[in-house]
Design an enzyme around this catalytic site. Structure first.
Site, PDB file in Angstrom:
ATOM      1  N   ARG A 106     -29.853   8.603  -6.978  1.00 25.68           N
ATOM      2  CA  ARG A 106     -28.672   8.397  -7.809  1.00 25.68           C
ATOM      3  C   ARG A 106     -27.472   8.627  -6.918  1.00 25.68           C
ATOM      4  O   ARG A 106     -27.316   7.984  -5.892  1.00 25.68           O
ATOM      5  CB  ARG A 106     -28.735   9.363  -9.013  1.00 25.68           C
ATOM      6  CG  ARG A 106     -27.915   8.961 -10.212  1.00 25.68           C
ATOM      7  CD  ARG A 106     -28.070   9.919 -11.375  1.00 25.68           C
ATOM      8  NE  ARG A 106     -27.606  11.265 -11.069  1.00 25.68           N
ATOM      9  CZ  ARG A 106     -27.507  12.254 -11.960  1.00 25.68           C
ATOM     10  NH1 ARG A 106     -27.868  12.045 -13.219  1.00 25.68           N
ATOM     11  NH2 ARG A 106     -27.062  13.444 -11.608  1.00 25.68           N
ATOM     12  N   HIS A 159     -29.466  17.414  -6.225  1.00 24.77           N
ATOM     13  CA  HIS A 159     -29.743  17.536  -7.658  1.00 24.77           C
ATOM     14  C   HIS A 159     -31.205  17.220  -7.919  1.00 24.77           C
ATOM     15  O   HIS A 159     -31.754  16.256  -7.381  1.00 24.77           O
ATOM     16  CB  HIS A 159     -28.834  16.584  -8.446  1.00 24.77           C
ATOM     17  CG  HIS A 159     -28.721  16.916  -9.901  1.00 24.77           C
ATOM     18  ND1 HIS A 159     -28.273  18.135 -10.356  1.00 24.77           N
ATOM     19  CD2 HIS A 159     -28.979  16.195 -11.012  1.00 24.77           C
ATOM     20  CE1 HIS A 159     -28.259  18.144 -11.674  1.00 24.77           C
ATOM     21  NE2 HIS A 159     -28.696  16.972 -12.098  1.00 24.77           N
ATOM     22  N   ASP A 186     -16.849   7.075 -41.402  1.00 21.36           N
ATOM     23  CA  ASP A 186     -15.973   8.211 -41.659  1.00 21.36           C
ATOM     24  C   ASP A 186     -16.585   9.275 -42.550  1.00 21.36           C
ATOM     25  O   ASP A 186     -15.949  10.308 -42.779  1.00 21.36           O
ATOM     26  CB  ASP A 186     -14.687   7.736 -42.352  1.00 21.36           C
ATOM     27  CG  ASP A 186     -14.118   6.493 -41.728  1.00 21.36           C
ATOM     28  OD1 ASP A 186     -13.766   6.553 -40.549  1.00 21.36           O
ATOM     29  OD2 ASP A 186     -14.045   5.465 -42.420  1.00 21.36           O
ATOM     30  N   CYS A 193     -21.803   6.617 -42.699  1.00 21.69           N
ATOM     31  CA  CYS A 193     -20.772   5.597 -42.512  1.00 21.69           C
ATOM     32  C   CYS A 193     -19.854   5.989 -41.351  1.00 21.69           C
ATOM     33  O   CYS A 193     -20.025   7.027 -40.722  1.00 21.69           O
ATOM     34  CB  CYS A 193     -19.972   5.432 -43.794  1.00 21.69           C
ATOM     35  SG  CYS A 193     -20.986   5.125 -45.253  1.00 21.69           S
ATOM     36  N   ARG A 232     -26.171  26.016 -10.255  1.00 23.10           N
ATOM     37  CA  ARG A 232     -25.151  25.132 -10.812  1.00 23.10           C
ATOM     38  C   ARG A 232     -25.516  24.759 -12.258  1.00 23.10           C
ATOM     39  O   ARG A 232     -25.792  23.599 -12.572  1.00 23.10           O
ATOM     40  CB  ARG A 232     -25.077  23.889  -9.918  1.00 23.10           C
ATOM     41  CG  ARG A 232     -23.780  23.130  -9.898  1.00 23.10           C
ATOM     42  CD  ARG A 232     -23.818  22.015  -8.853  1.00 23.10           C
ATOM     43  NE  ARG A 232     -24.899  21.077  -9.046  1.00 23.10           N
ATOM     44  CZ  ARG A 232     -25.892  20.883  -8.168  1.00 23.10           C
ATOM     45  NH1 ARG A 232     -25.946  21.552  -7.038  1.00 23.10           N
ATOM     46  NH2 ARG A 232     -26.849  20.009  -8.434  1.00 23.10           N
ATOM     47  N   TYR A 273     -23.877   2.343 -48.155  1.00 27.02           N
ATOM     48  CA  TYR A 273     -24.132   0.946 -47.818  1.00 27.02           C
ATOM     49  C   TYR A 273     -25.624   0.601 -47.897  1.00 27.02           C
ATOM     50  O   TYR A 273     -26.471   1.342 -47.389  1.00 27.02           O
ATOM     51  CB  TYR A 273     -23.645   0.653 -46.403  1.00 27.02           C
ATOM     52  CG  TYR A 273     -22.148   0.653 -46.247  1.00 27.02           C
ATOM     53  CD1 TYR A 273     -21.326  -0.140 -47.055  1.00 27.02           C
ATOM     54  CD2 TYR A 273     -21.535   1.452 -45.288  1.00 27.02           C
ATOM     55  CE1 TYR A 273     -19.950  -0.145 -46.905  1.00 27.02           C
ATOM     56  CE2 TYR A 273     -20.163   1.455 -45.119  1.00 27.02           C
ATOM     57  CZ  TYR A 273     -19.375   0.662 -45.929  1.00 27.02           C
ATOM     58  OH  TYR A 273     -18.012   0.668 -45.774  1.00 27.02           O
ATOM     59  N   LYS A 314     -17.921  19.768 -16.616  1.00 27.51           N
ATOM     60  CA  LYS A 314     -17.641  18.333 -16.700  1.00 27.51           C
ATOM     61  C   LYS A 314     -17.703  17.881 -18.153  1.00 27.51           C
ATOM     62  O   LYS A 314     -18.150  18.623 -19.042  1.00 27.51           O
ATOM     63  CB  LYS A 314     -18.656  17.552 -15.860  1.00 27.51           C
ATOM     64  CG  LYS A 314     -20.092  17.647 -16.361  1.00 27.51           C
ATOM     65  CD  LYS A 314     -21.042  16.857 -15.495  1.00 27.51           C
ATOM     66  CE  LYS A 314     -22.472  16.940 -16.039  1.00 27.51           C
ATOM     67  NZ  LYS A 314     -23.423  16.126 -15.268  1.00 27.51           N
TER      68      LYS A 314
END
Length: 377
Positions: free
Chosen positions: A132, A162, A310, A308, A218, A261, A34
């Site tokens: 859940r 689970h 990027d 930052c 699993r 920054y 997943k």
């Protein structure tokens, strides 16, 4: 072109599946892929896992299952998390097994079986205490009854649940959940319903509680080489992801110069900085600012200044440096060559390694090594 990338070692995936198969004993192994294979690439991981002996694949959503089918994955796939209004028809046409968690989902699945003329292969996902996703104890009889009444429209195959405390192997609630799951098997048998396969164990239980293996385990995070219980070591697993970015610029600054920054770091002496072109938009958490290190040419260097969107900056230190533009900065990897690991990031962030390996995104491409698949995506 040298670009930011997550390098995925498919031989490590295969090795980890082998470790899990050995721990599972006679139980089968369903590899969970997943969230795009926990950020490693679901299709590529599926191929490596199946080649290493995984019997089945698990995903959260129908869309994830269908993506695997489109990529040519033919092995059994189970999907278990469905938003209201999910159309199960495409899953049935593609031979995807569906786990149901409520009477409403059973009704929706039977509607899809009627429309497609396809027999729905069904697992009942039961809530044994996680509170859940899963059929509640109150709804369980109604779900069994509806599936029985469906006749040939369905084939009841599995029962799953689970663990809530899988990462605490000796927690008494693990045994309580196993007892409840066994009770559900007996309750179903009393009304004429049997299951071909019953499964409960996630990665930590698969590695530490062989008595909870039932018919299948699993595992998820362990497949990718991350320890599900770091305090107990690595279990012989090998990390499969290395995230690296090329150094984009090297520059000198003087004592007293502020960096990034807010100038949260000021150079205490003349020094040399390297700019790395990845930031929080790519999965480098801003909360790591001034706290983490990267490895360049086998040596660690600290981040200085704020991460930052990027980019971020590392301090190469005063005097001559052996780092040039284009050298790879290793953000995290298996750790075998002294580079930071996903677990180190997790500890700095007060989170789990699951979150770290699923964080690289967008501009962090994936490249594969080992196995039978190569190249970049």
């Amino acid at each position: 072109m040298n670009t930011p990338s997550a390098v995925i070692d498919l031989d490590a995936i295969a090795h980890n599946v082998g470790v899990l198969r050995e721990r599972a004993g006679s139980a089968a192994v369903m590899v969970v892929v997943k969230a795009d294979g926990y950020g490693h690439g679901a299709t590529q991981v599926a191929g490596a896992a199946v080649a290493a002996g995984a019997a089945e694949l698990g995903v959260a959503t129908i869309d994830e299952a269908l993506a695997l089918r489109r990529d040519g994955v033919t092995e059994p796939i189970l999907a278990w998390l469905h938003a209201p209004g999910t159309d199960f028809a495409p899953a049935l046409r593609c031979g995807v097994e569906v786990a149901v968690s409520s009477p409403r989902q059973v009704a929706d699945l039977l509607d899809a079986a009627t429309r497609t003329g396809q027999t729905a292969v069904v697992t009942v996902k039961a809530d044994t205490g996680l509170s859940r996703n899963g059929v509640s104890p109150q709804d369980y009889p109604a779900v069994l009854s509806a599936l029985q009444k469906a006749g040939d429209a369905v084939r009841i195959r599995g029962l799953m649940s689970h663990l809530a405390h899988g990462d605490d192997p000796h927690h008494p609630f693990n045994d309580e959940q196993a007892r409840r799951l066994k009770d559900l098997v007996e309750q179903a048998g009393a009304v004429g319903v049997s299951f071909d396969v019953v499964h409960l164990s996630n990665s930590p239980a698969a590695l530490t509680r062989p008595d909870l293996a039932f018919d299948m385990v699993r595992p998820g995070i362990a497949v990718y080489g991350q320890s599900p219980i770091p305090s107990l070591g690595d279990f012989g697993l090998r990390g499969a992801m290395t995230v690296k970015c090329p150094v984009a610029h090297v520059r000198s600054v003087q004592a007293g110069d502020g960096v990034s920054y807010g100038h949260t770091w000021t150079a205490p002496r003349d020094t040399t900085l390297a700019l790395v072109p990845a930031g929080y938009a790519d999965g480098v958490f801003r909360a790591l600012s001034n706290r983490f290190e990267v490895s360049i040419n086998g040596r660690r260097y600290p981040n200085v200044g704020r991460v930052c969107m990027d980019q971020f900056v590392v301090d190469l230190g005063p005097g001559p440096v052996d780092v040039v533009e284009g050298d790879d900065a290793i953000l995290f990897g298996p750790g075998g060559d002294g580079e930071p690991t996903a677990q180190e990031w997790a500890e700095l962030l007060d989170t789990i390694n699951y979150e770290v390996v699923t964080s690289p995104r967008r501009r962090i491409g994936r490249t594969y090594v080992g196995g039978s698949v190569g190249g970049a995506l």
